[in-house]
Design a protein around this motif. Structure first.
Motif, PDB file in Angstrom:
ATOM      1  N   UNK A 273      -0.584  -6.526  -0.264  1.00 27.97           N
ATOM      2  CA  UNK A 273      -1.733  -5.955   0.438  1.00 27.97           C
ATOM      3  C   UNK A 273      -2.825  -5.669  -0.573  1.00 27.97           C
ATOM      4  N   UNK A 274      -4.059  -5.939  -0.189  1.00 29.16           N
ATOM      5  CA  UNK A 274      -5.208  -5.801  -1.089  1.00 29.16           C
ATOM      6  C   UNK A 274      -5.828  -4.415  -0.926  1.00 29.16           C
ATOM      7  N   UNK A 275      -6.031  -3.694  -2.028  1.00 25.53           N
ATOM      8  CA  UNK A 275      -6.623  -2.352  -1.942  1.00 25.53           C
ATOM      9  C   UNK A 275      -8.145  -2.397  -1.886  1.00 25.53           C
ATOM     10  N   UNK A 276      -8.722  -1.262  -1.625  1.00 26.55           N
ATOM     11  CA  UNK A 276     -10.160  -1.066  -1.829  1.00 26.55           C
ATOM     12  C   UNK A 276     -10.352  -0.295  -3.128  1.00 26.55           C
ATOM     13  N   UNK A 277     -11.538  -0.365  -3.680  1.00 27.07           N
ATOM     14  CA  UNK A 277     -11.840   0.429  -4.880  1.00 27.07           C
ATOM     15  C   UNK A 277     -11.717   1.919  -4.559  1.00 27.07           C
ATOM     16  N   UNK A 278     -12.183   2.293  -3.374  1.00 23.16           N
ATOM     17  CA  UNK A 278     -12.097   3.708  -2.977  1.00 23.16           C
ATOM     18  C   UNK A 278     -10.644   4.166  -2.924  1.00 23.16           C
ATOM     19  N   UNK A 279      -9.762   3.322  -2.400  1.00 22.06           N
ATOM     20  CA  UNK A 279      -8.345   3.698  -2.332  1.00 22.06           C
ATOM     21  C   UNK A 279      -7.772   3.894  -3.725  1.00 22.06           C
ATOM     22  N   UNK A 280      -8.120   3.009  -4.646  1.00 25.17           N
ATOM     23  CA  UNK A 280      -7.636   3.134  -6.031  1.00 25.17           C
ATOM     24  C   UNK A 280      -8.138   4.428  -6.653  1.00 25.17           C
ATOM     25  N   UNK A 281      -9.414   4.722  -6.462  1.00 26.09           N
ATOM     26  CA  UNK A 281      -9.982   5.943  -7.045  1.00 26.09           C
ATOM     27  C   UNK A 281      -9.368   7.187  -6.412  1.00 26.09           C
ATOM     28  N   UNK A 282      -9.167   7.170  -5.080  1.00 22.83           N
ATOM     29  CA  UNK A 282      -8.587   8.327  -4.401  1.00 22.83           C
ATOM     30  C   UNK A 282      -7.151   8.575  -4.859  1.00 22.83           C
TER      31      UNK A 282
ATOM     32  N   UNK B  21      -6.978   9.801  -8.476  1.00 23.63           N
ATOM     33  CA  UNK B  21      -7.488  11.169  -8.543  1.00 23.63           C
ATOM     34  C   UNK B  21      -6.474  12.168  -7.986  1.00 23.63           C
ATOM     35  N   UNK B  22      -5.766  11.771  -6.928  1.00 27.54           N
ATOM     36  CA  UNK B  22      -4.847  12.680  -6.246  1.00 27.54           C
ATOM     37  C   UNK B  22      -3.498  12.805  -6.950  1.00 27.54           C
ATOM     38  N   UNK B  23      -3.000  11.688  -7.470  1.00 24.22           N
ATOM     39  CA  UNK B  23      -1.613  11.657  -7.931  1.00 24.22           C
ATOM     40  C   UNK B  23      -1.442  11.510  -9.442  1.00 24.22           C
TER      41      UNK B  23
ATOM     42  N   UNK C 227       0.814  -1.216   0.000  1.00 25.52           N
ATOM     43  CA  UNK C 227       0.000   0.000   0.000  1.00 25.52           C
ATOM     44  C   UNK C 227       0.852   1.272   0.000  1.00 25.52           C
ATOM     45  N   UNK C 228       2.098   1.202   0.521  1.00 22.52           N
ATOM     46  CA  UNK C 228       2.949   2.394   0.509  1.00 22.52           C
ATOM     47  C   UNK C 228       3.331   2.804  -0.904  1.00 22.52           C
ATOM     48  N   UNK C 229       3.197   1.870  -1.864  1.00 22.26           N
ATOM     49  CA  UNK C 229       3.691   2.118  -3.226  1.00 22.26           C
ATOM     50  C   UNK C 229       2.568   2.209  -4.257  1.00 22.26           C
ATOM     51  N   UNK C 230       1.314   2.232  -3.823  1.00 21.71           N
ATOM     52  CA  UNK C 230       0.235   2.345  -4.797  1.00 21.71           C
ATOM     53  C   UNK C 230       0.336   3.646  -5.593  1.00 21.71           C
ATOM     54  N   UNK C 231       0.704   4.727  -4.912  1.00 18.31           N
ATOM     55  CA  UNK C 231       0.856   5.991  -5.620  1.00 18.31           C
ATOM     56  C   UNK C 231       1.918   5.904  -6.700  1.00 18.31           C
ATOM     57  N   UNK C 232       3.055   5.297  -6.383  1.00 24.62           N
ATOM     58  CA  UNK C 232       4.137   5.122  -7.360  1.00 24.62           C
ATOM     59  C   UNK C 232       3.669   4.241  -8.519  1.00 24.62           C
ATOM     60  N   UNK C 233       2.926   3.193  -8.201  1.00 30.22           N
ATOM     61  CA  UNK C 233       2.418   2.269  -9.217  1.00 30.22           C
ATOM     62  C   UNK C 233       1.579   3.024 -10.254  1.00 30.22           C
TER      63      UNK C 233
END
Length: 430
Positions: A343-352, A355-357, A292-298
């Motif tokens: 780690x498994x994301x939520x759809x909301x986390x993916x959308x957030x 949208x942010x990055x 989850x720390x690297x979802x933004x980088x992904x």
């Protein structure tokens, strides 16, 4: 007070299986085990299941007169060892005690499903808030830095191509299929339906990403090459990246046999190191390994590599957002034995995050969790039918119980609705 260990009554090799060969003990553990027993008994007495001990003790929210009625049953054979492990490491101990045969179940998936349906309420809320003080924490060596990720991936995907071939269909797809049907029809899915269902899943992703003749395609997470092959058959030029040397070897063999070496390039490379520009970026159940720390980088990497007018198609296992937040710093049995660093994301986390990055937006998503439950059922049936061949490859009985627990654990999550799998399609915001 400190936790010590004593030798388990199993015949586990202490070098290969230290968590199974030894049982936590000592003054600290006696207190933790007693507390774990109280919490466990209180929880199961509220659940629609039965827990039986070899001495005849019965717990559970199902009256004894219903014995034999088909309700899920958990059989505890060594309660001392079971609660010692549970008190020491929570759900890690639950899985390890199954591997050690401290407990068994006639229908393992059904038992785990009962727990999964009530995962947020099994432990009293005050103790949930203290979980970080007494449960194991993720090791720093398993964080998905560029230095660690290769090792994390290798621990699972480099086990043995031959092992995976024993229970996967001939497409060698290790992700949810998309069967032709819904609801009760899915329960009728059989092995002969499997390969077409896997191809249907891939084709839908490629369709939604507009992959066709001349498309420049990036696949993040090669698997064993089926998606790259199907994209090449459409006339696309494919770069596919993996960190598994075993997957790369077999994928390249399959690509060569199909005659597509001129259209598909398999690279042993971290997704963060990819350069270029692509009309379509596709990734199937790889985001779960990112951390989850690297979802933004992904997603920033995907955004950087996507050509103007391009599309992204991702298949991702998801969980409810609240459970994701509550567990994002947990170290679980799945981390320790199956997918380190994941780690498994939520759809909301993916959308957030997108949208942010990034400039990406979710245009469409398809929920297909019921299809994953049946995918896992078919894998489990195939795995159990070929245990002799699994053993012949050098995987001992403890590994076999570990793998069965993994398949049933995941299937229970999808059947309970605790987990879902989504196909998410992205393009750029105008």
């Amino acid at each position: 007070m400190t936790t010590t260990v004593t030798r388990s009554s199993t015949d586990a090799d202490p070098q290969d299986w230290p968590g199974i060969a030894f049982v936590p003990s000592g003054p600290h553990n006696r207190i933790a085990a007693a507390l774990a027993e109280k919490i466990f008994v209180a929880a199961v007495n509220r659940l629609p299941m039965r827990v039986t001990y070899d001495d005849g003790t019965v717990h559970g929210g199902i009256p004894r007169r219903t014995e034999g009625s088909g309700v899920p049953e958990m059989r505890i054979h060594r309660p001392g060892d079971f609660f010692a492990r549970l008190g020491d490491s929570g759900l890690i101990g639950l899985g390890e005690s199954y591997m050690a045969k401290d407990w068994t179940a006639p229908d393992l998936t059904a038992v785990i499903e009962v727990f999964a349906q009530r995962a947020a309420h099994l432990v009293p809320v005050p103790l949930q808030k203290l979980r970080g003080l007494y449960l194991p924490k993720p090791p720093r060596r398993e964080r998905n830095t560029t230095a660690n990720t290769r090792s994390n991936i290798s621990r699972h995907y480099d086990l043995s191509n031959e092992l995976f071939a024993l229970f996967l269909d001939n497409t060698m797809s290790y992700s949810s299929a998309l069967f032709d049907g819904a609801g009760p029809d899915l329960l009728e899915a059989r092995w002969e339906d499997f390969a077409p269902a896997q191809q249907r899943k891939i084709d839908r992703l490629l369709d939604q990403a507009d992959v066709g003749p001349g498309s420049r395609v990036l696949e993040i997470g090669t698997g064993w090459g089926e998606l790259a092959l199907r994209a090449a058959r459409r006339g696309a030029e494919v770069v596919t990246v993996t960190l598994s040397s075993e997957q790369k070897r077999l994928a390249e063999e399959r690509i060569a046999e199909a005659g597509f070496t001129d259209r598909v390039r398999v690279e042993l490379k971290d997704y963060r190191a990819v350069e270029g520009e692509f009309d379509a970026i596709v990734s199937v159940e790889m985001i779960e390994a990112v951390g989850y720390e690297y979802w933004g980088v992904y997603f920033q990497t995907i955004d950087r590599l996507l050509a103007p007018g391009g599309r992204v198609a991702i298949q991702a296992i998801t969980m409810p957002h609240e459970r994701m937040l509550a567990t994002r710093r947990s170290y679980t049995w799945i981390h320790k034995y199956i997918f380190p660093g994941g780690f498994i994301p939520s759809v909301r986390a993916i959308e957030d995050i997108t949208d942010r990055y990034t400039s990406l937006r979710v245009r469409e998503r398809l929920s297909m969790g019921d299809h994953y439950a049946q995918t896992l059922r078919l894998w489990e049936e195939r795995f159990l039918a070929r245990l002799d061949e699994v053993e012949a490859l050098g995987f001992d009985e403890i590994f076999q119980r570990m793998w069965l627990f993994y398949l049933c654990y995941c299937r229970a999550g999808f059947q309970a609705g605790y987990l879902d799998v989504q196909q998410l399609i992205f393009d750029r915001r105008p």
